[in-house]
Design an enzyme around this catalytic site. Sequence first.
Site, PDB file in Angstrom:
ATOM      1  N   ARG A 134     -10.714 -52.977 -24.082  1.00  0.00           N
ATOM      2  CA  ARG A 134     -12.005 -52.389 -24.431  1.00  0.00           C
ATOM      3  C   ARG A 134     -12.160 -50.932 -24.003  1.00  0.00           C
ATOM      4  O   ARG A 134     -13.239 -50.473 -23.662  1.00  0.00           O
ATOM      5  CB  ARG A 134     -13.146 -53.228 -23.827  1.00  0.00           C
ATOM      6  CG  ARG A 134     -13.175 -54.666 -24.310  1.00  0.00           C
ATOM      7  CD  ARG A 134     -13.424 -54.752 -25.811  1.00  0.00           C
ATOM      8  NE  ARG A 134     -13.594 -56.140 -26.233  1.00  0.00           N
ATOM      9  CZ  ARG A 134     -12.644 -56.888 -26.798  1.00  0.00           C
ATOM     10  NH1 ARG A 134     -11.439 -56.366 -27.013  1.00  0.00           N
ATOM     11  NH2 ARG A 134     -12.877 -58.134 -27.149  1.00  0.00           N
ATOM     12  N   SER A 174     -20.716 -58.622 -28.135  1.00  0.00           N
ATOM     13  CA  SER A 174     -20.596 -59.038 -26.738  1.00  0.00           C
ATOM     14  C   SER A 174     -21.185 -57.975 -25.826  1.00  0.00           C
ATOM     15  O   SER A 174     -20.900 -56.791 -25.970  1.00  0.00           O
ATOM     16  CB  SER A 174     -19.136 -59.278 -26.372  1.00  0.00           C
ATOM     17  OG  SER A 174     -18.603 -60.350 -27.124  1.00  0.00           O
ATOM     18  N   GLU A 205     -19.868 -53.936 -21.933  1.00  0.00           N
ATOM     19  CA  GLU A 205     -19.085 -53.621 -23.128  1.00  0.00           C
ATOM     20  C   GLU A 205     -19.919 -52.784 -24.091  1.00  0.00           C
ATOM     21  O   GLU A 205     -19.405 -51.915 -24.774  1.00  0.00           O
ATOM     22  CB  GLU A 205     -18.612 -54.911 -23.806  1.00  0.00           C
ATOM     23  CG  GLU A 205     -17.662 -54.669 -24.960  1.00  0.00           C
ATOM     24  CD  GLU A 205     -16.928 -55.925 -25.394  1.00  0.00           C
ATOM     25  OE1 GLU A 205     -16.725 -56.089 -26.608  1.00  0.00           O
ATOM     26  OE2 GLU A 205     -16.556 -56.736 -24.529  1.00  0.00           O
TER      27      GLU A 205
END
Length: 314
Positions: free
Chosen positions: A165, A214, A296
């Site tokens: 990420r 998310s 995130e």
Amino acid sequence: MTYPPTRGTLTPDRPLGDLTWLRVGGPAEWLFQPADVDDLSAFLRDLPPEVPVFAMGVGSNLIVRDGGIGGVTIRLGRGFNDIHIGDSVVAGAAALDAQVAKRAAAAGRDLTFLRTIPGSIGGAVRMNAGCYGIYMADVIEHVTAVLRTGEVVTIPALDLRLRYRDSDLPDGAVIVEASLRADIGVAEVLEQRMVDQMYQRNESQPTRDRTAGSTFRNPAGFSSTGRSDDTDTLKAWKVIEDAGLRGATRGGAVMNEKHANFLTNADGASAADLEGLGEEVRKRVYAHSGLTLEWEIRRIGAFGDEVVTPFEPD
């Protein structure tokens, strides 16, 4: 301040809430929608270097704070969403991940993992997006980007230092195109796989609610393979649920009942409601399990009337 001439659209004080999937946030001081790469390059070249620049993508993984964003916010659109399929799949940064997957599958090229990832290719590169055990890092050959100086450069995948990420890009750089490897497959098989993936996602995730995907990364350090979203990894939703936070609310924000790692604008939430609930979840998860969840979703801009204090573990 006088801004450079442009063939695109430059709008002052443009509200951004309607451009984000969570439908919150204050205005951009200036919103620039370039006509093409040359327009973007010339604008950045001539923009005074002290003016900050933010590339927002399609707003799928973003909280814009209530006070808005200073400087110039760049949103790519037409002129940056072409998809060309040959030995590689070359996609503009504004091309939606799902459209790239579908176009590739129809041509017998396998990028099916992109079908259920929200957002556009530029954001997918920056965040090294992935699912089903496949990441952008596994398929990127190189990207084209416009630097803050206006220079158009090709950046090899290795130089992006793609990781879970995250990635490294020069400050102020705007990704405009990505070249992707794609294995050869049978179109009908690939298309059925995407149908199955969509069914699975719709069954497990709140796809009809206002979310930004998310909210938190899966906790690091719990995978035997080192790939933080593998099937044997401790999941963020699990630690949130174990802390009793499924359905937790603040103002119009809620941790979704269907999937606890989806921060949701359920009832006219402000950006402060959403970010504040996220920080409360981080605090209470840490108190329950000693784990520190990392965001995130990107949060950017100035706070409005309410300032949200980030949780810092002891």
